[in-house]
Structures are given as C-alpha cells and as structure tokens.
Scaffold this motif. Structure first.
Motif, PDB file in Angstrom:
ATOM      1  N   ASP A  90       0.852  -1.194   0.000  1.00 13.36           N
ATOM      2  CA  ASP A  90       0.000   0.000   0.000  1.00 13.36           C
ATOM      3  C   ASP A  90       0.891   1.249   0.000  1.00 13.36           C
ATOM      4  O   ASP A  90       1.141   1.869   1.036  1.00 13.36           O
ATOM      5  N   LYS A  91       1.368   1.584  -1.195  1.00 13.50           N
ATOM      6  CA  LYS A  91       2.271   2.730  -1.328  1.00 13.50           C
ATOM      7  C   LYS A  91       2.220   3.244  -2.760  1.00 13.50           C
ATOM      8  O   LYS A  91       2.120   2.459  -3.705  1.00 13.50           O
ATOM      9  N   ARG A  92       2.271   4.547  -2.883  1.00 18.63           N
ATOM     10  CA  ARG A  92       2.306   5.167  -4.197  1.00 18.63           C
ATOM     11  C   ARG A  92       3.750   5.471  -4.586  1.00 18.63           C
ATOM     12  O   ARG A  92       4.495   6.099  -3.825  1.00 18.63           O
ATOM     13  N   PHE A  93       4.135   5.032  -5.777  1.00 18.10           N
ATOM     14  CA  PHE A  93       5.486   5.265  -6.284  1.00 18.10           C
ATOM     15  C   PHE A  93       5.403   6.329  -7.378  1.00 18.10           C
ATOM     16  O   PHE A  93       4.747   6.136  -8.412  1.00 18.10           O
ATOM     17  N   THR A  94       6.059   7.452  -7.132  1.00 19.57           N
ATOM     18  CA  THR A  94       6.104   8.516  -8.151  1.00 19.57           C
ATOM     19  C   THR A  94       7.383   8.469  -8.965  1.00 19.57           C
ATOM     20  O   THR A  94       7.460   9.073 -10.036  1.00 19.57           O
ATOM     21  N   ASP A  95       8.391   7.740  -8.466  1.00 19.94           N
ATOM     22  CA  ASP A  95       9.655   7.582  -9.184  1.00 19.94           C
ATOM     23  C   ASP A  95       9.640   6.219  -9.867  1.00 19.94           C
ATOM     24  O   ASP A  95       9.532   5.183  -9.212  1.00 19.94           O
ATOM     25  N   TYR A  96       9.786   6.210 -11.182  1.00 20.75           N
ATOM     26  CA  TYR A  96       9.722   4.952 -11.916  1.00 20.75           C
ATOM     27  C   TYR A  96      10.948   4.075 -11.677  1.00 20.75           C
ATOM     28  O   TYR A  96      10.889   2.863 -11.888  1.00 20.75           O
ATOM     29  N   ASN A  97      12.050   4.680 -11.250  1.00 16.72           N
ATOM     30  CA  ASN A  97      13.208   3.858 -10.872  1.00 16.72           C
ATOM     31  C   ASN A  97      12.896   3.012  -9.632  1.00 16.72           C
ATOM     32  O   ASN A  97      13.336   1.858  -9.518  1.00 16.72           O
ATOM     33  N   GLU A  98      12.134   3.570  -8.700  1.00 13.02           N
ATOM     34  CA  GLU A  98      11.736   2.804  -7.528  1.00 13.02           C
ATOM     35  C   GLU A  98      10.764   1.687  -7.918  1.00 13.02           C
ATOM     36  O   GLU A  98      10.778   0.608  -7.309  1.00 13.02           O
ATOM     37  N   ILE A  99       9.938   1.959  -8.915  1.00 16.74           N
ATOM     38  CA  ILE A  99       9.031   0.899  -9.397  1.00 16.74           C
ATOM     39  C   ILE A  99       9.841  -0.263  -9.967  1.00 16.74           C
ATOM     40  O   ILE A  99       9.547  -1.437  -9.719  1.00 16.74           O
ATOM     41  N   ARG A 100      10.906   0.068 -10.727  1.00 14.54           N
ATOM     42  CA  ARG A 100      11.760  -0.979 -11.283  1.00 14.54           C
ATOM     43  C   ARG A 100      12.416  -1.786 -10.160  1.00 14.54           C
ATOM     44  O   ARG A 100      12.455  -3.035 -10.215  1.00 14.54           O
ATOM     45  N   LYS A 101      12.921  -1.104  -9.148  1.00 15.05           N
ATOM     46  CA  LYS A 101      13.563  -1.819  -8.032  1.00 15.05           C
ATOM     47  C   LYS A 101      12.563  -2.704  -7.279  1.00 15.05           C
ATOM     48  O   LYS A 101      12.901  -3.818  -6.863  1.00 15.05           O
ATOM     49  N   GLU A 102      11.353  -2.198  -7.118  1.00 14.77           N
ATOM     50  CA  GLU A 102      10.344  -2.999  -6.404  1.00 14.77           C
ATOM     51  C   GLU A 102       9.986  -4.250  -7.199  1.00 14.77           C
ATOM     52  O   GLU A 102       9.794  -5.332  -6.621  1.00 14.77           O
ATOM     53  N   ILE A 103       9.929  -4.121  -8.527  1.00 13.59           N
ATOM     54  CA  ILE A 103       9.659  -5.311  -9.352  1.00 13.59           C
ATOM     55  C   ILE A 103      10.787  -6.317  -9.199  1.00 13.59           C
ATOM     56  O   ILE A 103      10.542  -7.537  -9.053  1.00 13.59           O
ATOM     57  N   GLU A 104      12.027  -5.855  -9.205  1.00 14.08           N
ATOM     58  CA  GLU A 104      13.168  -6.763  -9.053  1.00 14.08           C
ATOM     59  C   GLU A 104      13.151  -7.441  -7.680  1.00 14.08           C
ATOM     60  O   GLU A 104      13.367  -8.660  -7.578  1.00 14.08           O
ATOM     61  N   GLN A 105      12.888  -6.674  -6.631  1.00 16.34           N
ATOM     62  CA  GLN A 105      12.882  -7.247  -5.280  1.00 16.34           C
ATOM     63  C   GLN A 105      11.744  -8.251  -5.108  1.00 16.34           C
ATOM     64  O   GLN A 105      11.916  -9.304  -4.491  1.00 16.34           O
ATOM     65  N   GLU A 106      10.592  -7.916  -5.639  1.00 21.29           N
ATOM     66  CA  GLU A 106       9.460  -8.846  -5.523  1.00 21.29           C
ATOM     67  C   GLU A 106       9.714 -10.115  -6.331  1.00 21.29           C
ATOM     68  O   GLU A 106       9.317 -11.212  -5.927  1.00 21.29           O
ATOM     69  N   THR A 107      10.399  -9.975  -7.465  1.00 21.75           N
ATOM     70  CA  THR A 107      10.762 -11.160  -8.247  1.00 21.75           C
ATOM     71  C   THR A 107      11.735 -12.033  -7.474  1.00 21.75           C
ATOM     72  O   THR A 107      11.591 -13.264  -7.414  1.00 21.75           O
TER      73      THR A 107
END
Length: 792
Positions: A90-107
């Motif tokens: 439950d968090k809003r990501f405004t930086d797309y680099n953080e979105i990329r990191k979150e996808i990698e970590q969740e993977t």
C-alpha cells in the motif's frame, strides 16, 4: 462508457485477485521470444522506463500491468500527476526507478536469486494522463536452452506458463516477433496458433524493423499477405541498446519512430497504421470490443460462481446460529441423532454411501465370524498336542494299581478337557476383532456438517468408544464361560458322540495287521541265552495271557506311572518297535514255565527286566533264593529302555552271575532298591528314542484319540455357533440399541454447548473468505448488468 468498461474490468480483476476468484477477466497477454522487444513495447506504450533490463531472462514472473487514464492535471492539484501502485504493498510510487527496483525485489522474493521462474503474478497499476485504459500481462520470454544456473527444464516451465494464460478465451494474444528473423521461426505465433487456430484474438507486433537487412522489408507481413490475422500486424521501432545507454528519452524515441515510418520508402504509405501510438489506440479499442463481446459470457459465469459460492457458504452453516443458546441445543441433538443413525446404519448395511470397492461396516463383522473365526477353529487339531505317551500315562493314572478290562472313562475326561480349552484363545480373539471393527465404524461416522465442530466430533467418538469398552469385558467373560461350560460336563450321551464313538470302537477293535518281523542277528546262534526267532514267534502268539491267566501289560508296574515329558510324539509303529527292541538280559533259564510266566506280552521288552526282578524279589514269588537275570546287559549297543526301567542297576556296577544271589540278613539290597524308587519313575533321558507300547495299549490310545476327535468336533461346532451369537447379543446389538441414549445422557448438557460448538479456526477463516467472494460476485454481477443497460 468504453473507458468505464476497462476500469470496471480492472476493479473486478483486483477484487478477484485478492479473494482467489475463478472469473477470467478480458486482458492482453504479451507473448514473445526472449529479447524480442516485449518490455520495450510496453515501455513505449506507457511512455516511461520502469521495467527491469539486463542480459538473459529478466522477466521471471507474470506482470499484470493496468494502465489507468487520469484527467489532465489541474494547476491547483498536487505536484505529481502520475504514479504507480502495487497490489502487494500500500504505497504510491512517483519515481519509476523505484518501481523498477520494487519489481526486481518482488521477483527475487518469490522466484529466488537464480534464473528460475514463478507463476505468481505481480500486479502493478500506473495512473497517468498520457496512457489509455489497458490491461496487459507481460510474460517471461520463450527460450530454448538453459543458461547459467537456470533449471534444465526452463523451456517447459515457460511454455507451460504462457499456455496457461493464452489458452483462456477472454485473453487477447499480443504476439511479438522480431522483423529481422524469419516469421516461420516465430515461437510466439506458433503458440498463438495452437490455442487460436483461426487467429480471431491474436494481434501480431513486429519489432526491429529498422534492423532488417538492406533490400528487405516486412510489407507483406504487415499487410497480412504472409500470415493473415483478423486483428492484423502492427510494426514498431524501439530504442536500440545504444539509445538506452545514452539515456534517450521515450518521447524522443517515439518521434524517431514516427519519422522512420514517414521517411521509409516502403512503409510511408502505411505509416498511419504502424507505430507505438497506433498500437496503443488499437489495443485499447480491441480490449474494449473484447470486453463488450464477453459481457454476456461474464454474466453467465458470474451467475454460476454465485451459485457455487452460496452453496459452499451454506455448507459452512450460519455463524449466527452457533451463538444463540436457544438453537445450540437443537443443533447438537440433531448432530447426535445423525451420528447414531449413521453408526447403526453402517452395522446393518443400510447406509446410503456404501463402498463397492471393499467390505465395510457389518459386512466386515460377518467376515470375522465366518472366515477368520471359522478358519481359526477349523485349523485346531484335536489331538495334535497329545502323543501316545500322554494317553498311555492318562490311562495308567486313571486305573491306579488295578488293571482294567476297558478304556477308563476318567482318562477320557482327563484328556478331552484341555483340548476343549484350545477353543478359548480364538474365541476371545474373535471378540477383540469385532470390538476393533466397531471402533473403526465409529470413527468413520462423520458428515460435512459435523466436521465443522471438531470438539463435538471427538466427544461423540469418545462416548461411543467408552460404551464399547464397557461391553468388551462382559462379552469376553461370557465367551470364556462358554468354553468353561463345555469343559465342565462331558456329555458322552450326546447322539452325535454315540454314533461317532461306535464307529471309532469298531475301527479300533478290528484285527490289526501282524507286526513286521524283527531283524535277526547276523549269527544264527543265540546270543547270551537270548531266544531265537521261533521263540519270539511263540511268545507273540501267547501275548494276551500272562502268569495266572491275568492279562500281562508292560505298563502296569509302579515304576512306569511317571515318565519323561520329553519324548517322541505320535504313536510308535509296530515294525519300528520290533526292530529297535533291546537285547534280552543275560542269565540262565531255570525252567520253561518260569520263563513263560515272566514273559511280557508286548514284543520288544526283556524277558527278565530289572523292574520285574525288583518286584518279584520284593513281593516274593519263588522264595528267598537268588533270582537269575537280575542285571541288565548293556554290552550290545544303545538299546531303548522302556518306561520305568530300573536304571540304577545299570549305573551301579553290582555283582553278576552267582554273586547276584547273595543277600545279607538285613536286606541291604532291598533297602537300596526301595531308596532308589524315585529313579524307577524318573524321566527317561531325552536321548532315548522313547518307550514302546503293547498292541493293547496301541489299541487303547487309538480308541481314545478317536473319541477325543469325535467329542471335540461336537464342541467346536457348538462354539462356532454360540460365540458369534454371544458377541452380537452382548456387544453389537447392545451398543446399537444404547448408543443414542448414551450420547444424549453424556453430552446433551447446556453448559457444554458453547465448547462443543467451537468451530475450527481455519473453517471460520474459509467461511469469511467465501462470504467476501460471494459479495464480490454479487457486486460484479450488478455492475455488469448496469453497464449492459447503457446504450452502446
């Protein structure tokens, strides 16, 4: 209205993703080979760099990407106008680099650090005014050879994951292929054709048009002349790796793409039907049309799912009832009655869901009675543990010092009672087996409704098990008393026994075959005064008569009343007894009459045995003179010693010949013999082959065996009939009649209701999940119905 359709589908997809619903939402599934440009196509559609990049396989989990179009930002609005949001956080990501990191970590968290894949999807929503409403699923790229630490079956895993998504009828397949590779080698189109042979829901995307060899083009493919698809092919130009390394922005990349199609000599005529912007508009329109086409199917599917969810929720029962004390008692009483009815029905064979694969319930009890118990009784041999020596000793003990003309009845009673006791062990085991089977039936009596209350179920089983344990003791005691009753009174007047004993007596008194002739010595001369073969034949013909006309039996001496318990079982054959008889004693013959008077009746016994010498001497037969033959000749090999033979004379090196007749005035020899009386009746050494029996004793033992077998058969039939009846009366029928009363008396107590109706925590959680899912189904059905009423 069309944009509302996609938003509605996205909302339903989020809801069912959390609750685990089975409704397949319309969505676009991106399929392509590894490094075909799938991720670049998605980034071009979004207009942002947000997907992981690298060498080899990068996408290792399905990425459900929902693009939500937001209105143009208001100057007074917050500073950010677009953001991303994951479903698992439950968090809003405004930086797309953080979105990329979150996808990698969740993977990494689910699929691990290696190059393995996982079927668990990652859900990402991107809100932006620059995107159209779309729902896409990015899948791992198809590969052929495992690289690095990838699993050896990585190709099969990825192919199975892709087929699972594209085989759903509500999915639109976005088949991405590289233009610089022959289209016939496209794995994406091959998989798409396997699930969509007519190409009705497949969109072809050609990438890397700018990397084709000079002089070649993809015009025929884009116009549908090579591989026709209903939704057509669309060409795009992505950023090269050099553009990515130089951080070329996506708006600039889109402008370069548009310039490429406008300036290309072949593609400029179809430039308006190619490019990323046209692809996004086409996908948006295709998805909306697909949703509109699938609305009736979705409503029908929702209606079916609602019915299934409602039925599952009903099986869990209403939780409000369990908290009402007025209804708790009725519920418990109903469950008790159902449990007792199932228990009795299982025994009687009237249960509805009777198994056809194996015996169950009362059929297993019948199997115990008929097969197991009956076979156990049939396997008992009535005289297998009785050898001739046992029967011979019982006959002697029952007659005392007197000889008998007939087989004594007390000997029969003495022998048959232990044999009747052999029936006790299988009878008690039969009771135990039926008890164990009733316990199994009790544990198998359950229902879906009763399984919701594990404590109540356990108490019901314990209550019935306690009742069975209480009845096990009386049933076993009665079964044991039936055996004791049979042994308490031997009814020789039984009709079956009278006819059987008559036949046995007739068989026993029939003329026996003449015994085989004993082996003659190697020399024809008599050895140490032993009688010749003619003498033995003459003696055997005069066998029944002894001295003074009284029947002479070798077994009537005092010294033979006790014998060795370790002996050869079974009757001794006559021929064997004749061939193994001991050598006669050494000594002169005084007269032929004296020799005849002391000759034993059975072949194989000594004419002047040591025990006869002792008895003649003690009771006085021929006066105080010396008695010839008072010693035993032991120089002729290991001869078997009859029961009760005076082995003390053989052990003590006493005088022989004339010295044997010398006695002192105080009778030392007689005193010695009396003191050694215990040795007369001592057990014969186990090394001896066993004593021999006379023809009369053999006849008596055979008769006793026949009588025991006849009477034992009568008792066995009676026990085989009475034991099952006793078990049914004392254990099975009593439990069936009293089980319901016992359950009500033990468990129907108001203070126990709350504890007995305590539900399993997992079941409570499952009921809550099903209820929430049912509510979501109802809400979705209502929403879809409202959408369908609007004009299209």
């Amino acid at each position: 209205m069309d944009s509302d359709l996609i938003k509605l589908v996205n909302r339903l997809q989020d809801t069912f993703s959390n609750l685990g619903g089975e409704l397949d939402m319309p969505q676009l599934v991106v399929v392509g080979s590894q490094s075909a440009g799938k991720s670049s196509v998605l980034e071009n559609i979004v207009g942002r760099d947000f997907l992981p990049r690298g060498q080899g396989i990068v996408t290792r989990r399905p990425l459900v990407l929902q693009l939500v179009h937001t209105p143009s930002p208001d100057p007074a609005a917050p500073t950010y106008t677009e953001w991303g949001q994951f479903l698992h956080i439950d968090k809003r990501f405004t930086d797309y680099n953080e979105i990329r990191k979150e996808i990698e970590q969740e993977t990494f968290r689910v699929a691990g650090q290696n190059k393995g894949i996982s079927k668990l999807p990652i859900s990402l929503k991107i809100y932006s005014p620059d995107v159209l409403d779309l729902t896409l699923v990015d899948l791992p790229g198809l590969t052929k050879i495992p690289v690095g630490d990838q699993p050896s079956d990585i190709e099969r895993q990825i192919r199975g994951l892709v087929v699972e998504y594209i085989s759903k009828p509500n999915s639109v397949i976005l088949a991405v292929s590289a233009a610089n590779v022959d289209l016939a080698n496209s794995d994406a189109l091959k998989l798409a054709r396997s699930v969509d042979p007519q190409g009705r829901r497949t969109i072809g995307v050609l990438t890397k048009l700018d990397l084709m060899d000079a002089g070649t083009n993809a015009l025929d493919i884009l116009t549908g002349r090579v591989y026709p698809l209903k939704l057509g092919f669309i060409g795009v130009v992505n950023r090269s790796q050099q553009d990515i390394n130089s951080e070329k922005s996506l708006p600039d990349a889109l402008d370069s793409e548009a310039e490429f199609f406008r300036s290309h000599a072949v593609y400029r005529n179809i430039a308006h039907k190619n490019g990323t912007k046209y692809l996004a508009r086409t996908l948006n329109q295709v998805l909306m049309n697909h949703i509109r086409d699938k609305l009736p199917d979705m409503k029908a599917r929702l209606n079916t799912l609602m019915g299934q969810a409602q039925q599952e929720l009903n099986s869990f029962g209403d939780a409000a009832i369990y908290g009402d004390k007025n209804q708790q008692g009725g519920l418990i009483l109903r469950l008790m009655n159902k449990f007792a009815h199932d228990f009795v029905a299982s025994i009687e064979g009237t249960k509805v869901d009777i198994s056809t694969k194996e015996l169950s319930g009362g059929a297993r009890i019948y199997y115990i009675f008929n097969d197991i118990f009956g076979h156990a009784l049939a396997c008992i041999d009535s005289t297998s543990n009785l050898d001739n020596q046992d029967i011979r000793t019982a006959i002697r003990n029952s007659t005392g010092p007197r000889p008998s003309l007939f087989v004594p009845e007390s000997a029969f009673d003495l022998l048959v009672k232990p044999q009747i006791k052999l029936l006790e062990s299988p009878s008690l085991r039969c009771v135990e087996l039926v008890y164990e089977e009733l316990v199994k039936i009790c544990h198998n009596c359950t229902s879906v409704e009763l399984e919701r209350f594990p404590r109540l179920h356990a108490q019901l089983i314990e209550c019935v098990s306690e009742l069975l344990r209480e009845r096990l003791g009386p049933t076993s005691e009665y079964a044991q008393s039936l055996i004791e009753i049979q042994a308490a009174y031997i009814n020789t007047n039984h009709p079956a026994f009278i006819s059987g004993s008559a036949a046995a007596a007739q068989a026993a008194t029939s003329p026996a075959p003449k015994p085989a002739q004993p082996s003659r010595p190697q020399s024809n001369e008599p050895i140490n005064g032993a009688p010749t073969l003619e003498d033995e034949d003459e003696s055997s013909t005069e066998e029944p008569v002894g001295a003074n006309g009284v029947l002479s039996r070798d077994g009537r001496s005092v010294s033979s009343t006790l014998h060795d318990r370790t002996r050869i079982t079974g009757s001794v054959p006559t021929a064997k007894a004749s061939s193994s008889k001991p050598h006669p004693v050494q000594g002169p013959r005084h007269s032929s009459a004296h020799s005849q008077a002391t000759q034993p009746g059975a072949p194989g016994t000594s004419p002047h045995s040591a025990r006869e010498t002792f008895l003649n001497y003690f009771f006085g037969q021929n006066g105080p003179g010396p008695i010839a033959g008072s010693t035993v000749e032991r120089s002729h090999g290991p001869a078997p010693v009859p029961t009760g033979r005076d082995i003390s004379n053989a052990e003590t090196a006493g005088p022989t010949g004339l010295m044997a007749g010398k006695r002192t005035l105080d009778g030392n020899n007689a005193a010695f013999d009396m003191k050694s009386l215990g040795k007369h009746i001592e057990a014969i050494s186990s090394s001896e082959p066993g004593s021999q029996i006379t023809m009369r004793e053999e006849m008596e033992t055979s008769l006793i065996r026949s009588l025991i077998a006849s009477y034992f058969s009568i008792v066995r039939q009676s026990i085989q009939d009475l034991i099952p009846k006793a078990i049914m009366h004392f254990l099975v029928n009593y439990t069936s009649q009293q089980v319901q009363n016992r359950l009500v008396a033990s468990l129907y107590k108001p203070e126990l209701f709350a504890d007995l109706l305590n539900e399993d925590e997992a079941l409570v959680a499952e009921r809550a999940r099903v209820k929430a899912l049912l509510d979501a189904y109802k809400e979705a059905f209502k929403t879809l119905s409202e959408v369908n009423l609007k004009p299209i």
